[in-house]
Design a protein around this motif. Structure first.
Motif, short mmCIF file in Angstrom:
data_model
loop_
_atom_site.label_atom_id
_atom_site.label_comp_id
_atom_site.label_asym_id
_atom_site.label_seq_id
_atom_site.Cartn_x
_atom_site.Cartn_y
_atom_site.Cartn_z
N GLY A 3 11.91 19.25 31.31
CA GLY A 3 11.05 18.10 31.03
C GLY A 3 11.25 16.95 31.99
O GLY A 3 10.58 15.93 31.89
N SER A 4 12.15 17.07 32.93
CA SER A 4 12.47 15.93 33.80
C SER A 4 11.50 15.76 34.96
O SER A 4 11.55 14.76 35.67
N LYS A 19 3.32 29.92 22.56
CA LYS A 19 3.87 29.30 21.35
C LYS A 19 5.38 29.14 21.44
O LYS A 19 5.93 28.12 21.01
N ARG A 20 6.04 30.14 22.02
CA ARG A 20 7.50 30.04 22.16
C ARG A 20 7.91 28.91 23.10
O ARG A 20 8.90 28.22 22.86
N ILE A 21 7.16 28.72 24.18
CA ILE A 21 7.46 27.61 25.10
C ILE A 21 7.29 26.29 24.38
O ILE A 21 8.12 25.38 24.51
N LYS A 22 6.24 26.17 23.59
CA LYS A 22 5.99 24.93 22.84
C LYS A 22 7.10 24.69 21.81
O LYS A 22 7.62 23.58 21.71
N GLY A 26 8.90 22.13 23.74
CA GLY A 26 7.93 21.08 23.48
C GLY A 26 6.90 20.92 24.58
O GLY A 26 6.28 19.87 24.72
N LYS A 27 6.69 21.97 25.38
CA LYS A 27 5.77 21.89 26.52
C LYS A 27 4.52 22.72 26.27
O LYS A 27 4.57 23.81 25.72
N ASN A 28 3.39 22.17 26.71
CA ASN A 28 2.14 22.91 26.68
C ASN A 28 2.09 23.80 27.92
O ASN A 28 2.65 23.47 28.97
#
Length: 197
Positions: A3-4, A19-22, A26-28
Protein backbone atom coordinates in the motif's frame (compact mmCIF):
# COMPACT_ATOMS: atom_id res chain seq x y z
CA UNK A 1 4.08 -2.94 2.12
CA UNK A 2 2.01 -3.03 -1.09
CA UNK A 3 0.00 0.00 0.00
CA UNK A 4 2.98 2.35 0.16
CA UNK A 5 2.99 3.16 -3.59
CA UNK A 6 -0.34 4.84 -4.39
CA UNK A 7 0.04 4.77 -8.18
CA UNK A 8 0.34 0.98 -8.33
CA UNK A 9 -2.48 -0.87 -10.08
CA UNK A 10 -3.33 -4.42 -9.03
CA UNK A 11 -4.56 -7.26 -11.16
CA UNK A 12 -6.11 -10.61 -10.32
CA UNK A 13 -6.64 -13.65 -12.51
CA UNK A 14 -10.16 -14.42 -11.25
CA UNK A 15 -12.99 -13.01 -9.16
CA UNK A 16 -11.88 -15.39 -6.41
CA UNK A 17 -8.36 -13.89 -6.42
CA UNK A 18 -9.76 -10.34 -6.64
CA UNK A 19 -11.79 -10.94 -3.48
CA UNK A 20 -8.77 -12.41 -1.70
CA UNK A 21 -6.63 -9.37 -2.58
CA UNK A 22 -9.36 -7.09 -1.23
CA UNK A 23 -9.79 -9.15 1.97
CA UNK A 24 -6.06 -9.56 2.62
CA UNK A 25 -4.69 -6.18 1.56
CA UNK A 26 -7.68 -3.88 1.21
CA UNK A 27 -6.79 -3.25 -2.44
CA UNK A 28 -9.02 -3.16 -5.48
CA UNK A 29 -7.83 -5.01 -8.55
CA UNK A 30 -8.82 -5.53 -12.15
CA UNK A 31 -9.36 -9.05 -13.44
CA UNK A 32 -7.21 -10.26 -16.32
CA UNK A 33 -8.08 -13.86 -17.11
CA UNK A 34 -5.18 -16.24 -17.80
CA UNK A 35 -4.31 -16.12 -21.50
CA UNK A 36 -4.78 -19.42 -23.29
CA UNK A 37 -3.08 -19.91 -26.66
CA UNK A 38 -5.55 -22.07 -28.58
CA UNK A 39 -2.94 -23.59 -30.89
CA UNK A 40 -0.97 -24.93 -27.92
CA UNK A 41 -3.86 -26.92 -26.48
CA UNK A 42 -6.53 -27.51 -29.14
CA UNK A 43 -7.01 -31.05 -30.44
CA UNK A 44 -9.19 -31.97 -33.44
CA UNK A 45 -11.12 -34.76 -31.74
CA UNK A 46 -12.19 -35.76 -28.26
CA UNK A 47 -10.72 -38.98 -26.85
CA UNK A 48 -12.19 -41.70 -24.64
CA UNK A 49 -10.62 -41.28 -21.20
CA UNK A 50 -11.10 -39.30 -18.02
CA UNK A 51 -7.94 -37.23 -17.72
CA UNK A 52 -6.45 -36.02 -14.46
CA UNK A 53 -3.20 -34.07 -14.45
CA UNK A 54 -1.00 -33.76 -11.35
CA UNK A 55 -2.17 -36.54 -9.01
CA UNK A 56 -1.02 -34.84 -5.82
CA UNK A 57 -3.41 -35.30 -2.86
CA UNK A 58 -3.83 -31.51 -2.64
CA UNK A 59 -5.06 -31.64 -6.24
CA UNK A 60 -7.36 -34.57 -5.45
CA UNK A 61 -5.22 -37.39 -6.83
CA UNK A 62 -6.65 -39.74 -4.23
CA UNK A 63 -10.18 -38.75 -5.25
CA UNK A 64 -9.33 -39.56 -8.87
CA UNK A 65 -8.01 -43.00 -7.92
CA UNK A 66 -10.98 -43.74 -5.67
CA UNK A 67 -13.28 -42.69 -8.48
CA UNK A 68 -11.44 -44.96 -10.92
CA UNK A 69 -11.82 -47.86 -8.48
CA UNK A 70 -15.58 -47.22 -8.26
CA UNK A 71 -15.91 -46.95 -12.06
CA UNK A 72 -13.97 -49.91 -13.52
CA UNK A 73 -15.89 -49.53 -16.78
CA UNK A 74 -14.48 -46.04 -17.39
CA UNK A 75 -10.87 -45.65 -18.61
CA UNK A 76 -8.74 -43.08 -16.79
CA UNK A 77 -5.51 -41.38 -17.78
CA UNK A 78 -3.47 -40.00 -14.89
CA UNK A 79 -0.62 -37.78 -15.99
CA UNK A 80 2.13 -36.59 -13.72
CA UNK A 81 3.01 -32.91 -13.73
CA UNK A 82 6.46 -31.38 -13.66
CA UNK A 83 6.03 -30.42 -10.02
CA UNK A 84 7.77 -32.55 -7.41
CA UNK A 85 5.33 -34.69 -5.47
CA UNK A 86 6.39 -36.70 -2.42
CA UNK A 87 3.20 -38.79 -2.69
CA UNK A 88 3.86 -39.84 -6.27
CA UNK A 89 5.25 -43.31 -5.50
CA UNK A 90 2.29 -44.35 -3.34
CA UNK A 91 -0.20 -42.87 -5.82
CA UNK A 92 1.44 -44.70 -8.69
CA UNK A 93 1.34 -47.99 -6.74
CA UNK A 94 -2.36 -47.52 -6.08
CA UNK A 95 -2.97 -46.76 -9.78
CA UNK A 96 -1.11 -49.92 -10.84
CA UNK A 97 -3.72 -52.01 -9.00
CA UNK A 98 -6.50 -50.58 -11.18
CA UNK A 99 -6.90 -52.10 -14.63
CA UNK A 100 -8.73 -49.05 -15.99
CA UNK A 101 -6.00 -46.54 -15.11
CA UNK A 102 -3.12 -45.63 -17.37
CA UNK A 103 -0.36 -43.63 -15.67
CA UNK A 104 1.96 -41.44 -17.69
CA UNK A 105 4.94 -39.20 -17.10
CA UNK A 106 4.77 -35.45 -17.77
CA UNK A 107 4.50 -34.25 -21.36
CA UNK A 108 5.82 -31.03 -22.82
CA UNK A 109 2.98 -30.96 -25.34
CA UNK A 110 -0.30 -31.10 -23.40
CA UNK A 111 -2.17 -31.87 -26.61
CA UNK A 112 -0.95 -35.47 -26.39
CA UNK A 113 -3.00 -35.89 -23.21
CA UNK A 114 -5.98 -33.84 -24.41
CA UNK A 115 -6.23 -35.91 -27.62
CA UNK A 116 -7.04 -38.92 -25.44
CA UNK A 117 -9.43 -37.13 -23.06
CA UNK A 118 -13.21 -37.07 -23.09
CA UNK A 119 -13.52 -35.43 -19.66
CA UNK A 120 -11.03 -33.43 -17.59
CA UNK A 121 -11.12 -34.24 -13.88
CA UNK A 122 -10.02 -31.53 -11.44
CA UNK A 123 -10.98 -32.68 -7.92
CA UNK A 124 -8.65 -30.21 -6.23
CA UNK A 125 -8.71 -29.53 -2.49
CA UNK A 126 -6.43 -26.56 -3.11
CA UNK A 127 -8.05 -23.16 -3.57
CA UNK A 128 -6.98 -22.81 -7.18
CA UNK A 129 -6.62 -19.21 -8.31
CA UNK A 130 -8.15 -20.23 -11.64
CA UNK A 131 -7.87 -23.73 -13.14
CA UNK A 132 -5.79 -23.40 -16.28
CA UNK A 133 -5.94 -27.08 -17.24
CA UNK A 134 -9.73 -26.82 -17.34
CA UNK A 135 -9.61 -23.81 -19.67
CA UNK A 136 -7.07 -25.50 -21.92
CA UNK A 137 -9.22 -28.65 -22.17
CA UNK A 138 -12.40 -26.67 -22.83
CA UNK A 139 -10.85 -25.14 -25.96
CA UNK A 140 -11.38 -28.58 -27.56
CA UNK A 141 -14.83 -29.12 -26.08
CA UNK A 142 -13.61 -31.33 -23.24
CA UNK A 143 -15.93 -30.66 -20.28
CA UNK A 144 -14.84 -30.82 -16.66
CA UNK A 145 -15.84 -32.50 -13.45
CA UNK A 146 -14.22 -30.27 -10.87
CA UNK A 147 -14.20 -29.13 -7.28
CA UNK A 148 -16.35 -26.22 -6.25
CA UNK A 149 -13.44 -24.38 -4.66
CA UNK A 150 -11.34 -21.29 -5.26
CA UNK A 151 -11.35 -20.09 -8.86
CA UNK A 152 -12.33 -23.45 -10.36
CA UNK A 153 -16.04 -22.55 -10.63
CA UNK A 154 -15.04 -19.57 -12.77
CA UNK A 155 -12.79 -21.60 -15.03
CA UNK A 156 -15.41 -24.36 -15.42
CA UNK A 157 -18.39 -22.06 -15.99
CA UNK A 158 -21.22 -23.87 -17.78
CA UNK A 159 -18.70 -26.24 -19.38
CA UNK A 160 -18.72 -28.84 -16.64
CA UNK A 161 -20.10 -30.11 -13.38
CA UNK A 162 -18.94 -28.84 -10.00
CA UNK A 163 -18.81 -31.04 -6.91
CA UNK A 164 -18.29 -29.83 -3.36
CA UNK A 165 -14.77 -30.86 -2.42
CA UNK A 166 -15.92 -32.35 0.88
CA UNK A 167 -18.61 -34.43 -0.81
CA UNK A 168 -18.81 -38.16 -0.50
CA UNK A 169 -17.16 -40.02 -3.39
CA UNK A 170 -20.63 -41.10 -4.55
CA UNK A 171 -21.33 -37.48 -5.57
CA UNK A 172 -18.18 -37.47 -7.69
CA UNK A 173 -19.32 -40.71 -9.31
CA UNK A 174 -22.79 -39.31 -10.05
CA UNK A 175 -21.26 -36.23 -11.70
CA UNK A 176 -18.80 -38.28 -13.74
CA UNK A 177 -21.36 -40.84 -14.87
CA UNK A 178 -23.85 -38.15 -15.86
CA UNK A 179 -21.29 -36.82 -18.36
CA UNK A 180 -19.86 -40.20 -19.37
CA UNK A 181 -23.07 -42.17 -19.77
CA UNK A 182 -25.37 -39.77 -21.60
CA UNK A 183 -24.36 -38.64 -25.11
CA UNK A 184 -26.92 -35.83 -24.95
CA UNK A 185 -25.65 -34.53 -21.61
CA UNK A 186 -22.06 -34.83 -22.76
CA UNK A 187 -22.81 -32.91 -25.98
CA UNK A 188 -24.53 -30.15 -24.02
CA UNK A 189 -21.54 -29.68 -21.70
CA UNK A 190 -19.04 -30.04 -24.56
CA UNK A 191 -20.68 -27.20 -26.48
CA UNK A 192 -20.85 -25.11 -23.30
CA UNK A 193 -17.14 -25.81 -22.68
CA UNK A 194 -16.19 -24.44 -26.11
CA UNK A 195 -18.37 -21.38 -25.61
CA UNK A 196 -16.91 -20.77 -22.14
CA UNK A 197 -13.33 -21.21 -23.34
Amino acid sequence: DIGSIPQLKYIANSEFTRKRIKESFGKNSDIVLPPIVREKCWVPRIGNRVLMINPDPSKGGDIALELAARCPDIPFLIQESWASNRHLVEMKRAAEKLRNVQWESPKIDIRKAFARAKIILAPSRWEEAWGRVVSEAQVSGIPAVASKIGGLPESVGAGGILVDVSSDISNWEIALRSLWGSPETFQQYSIAAIEHA
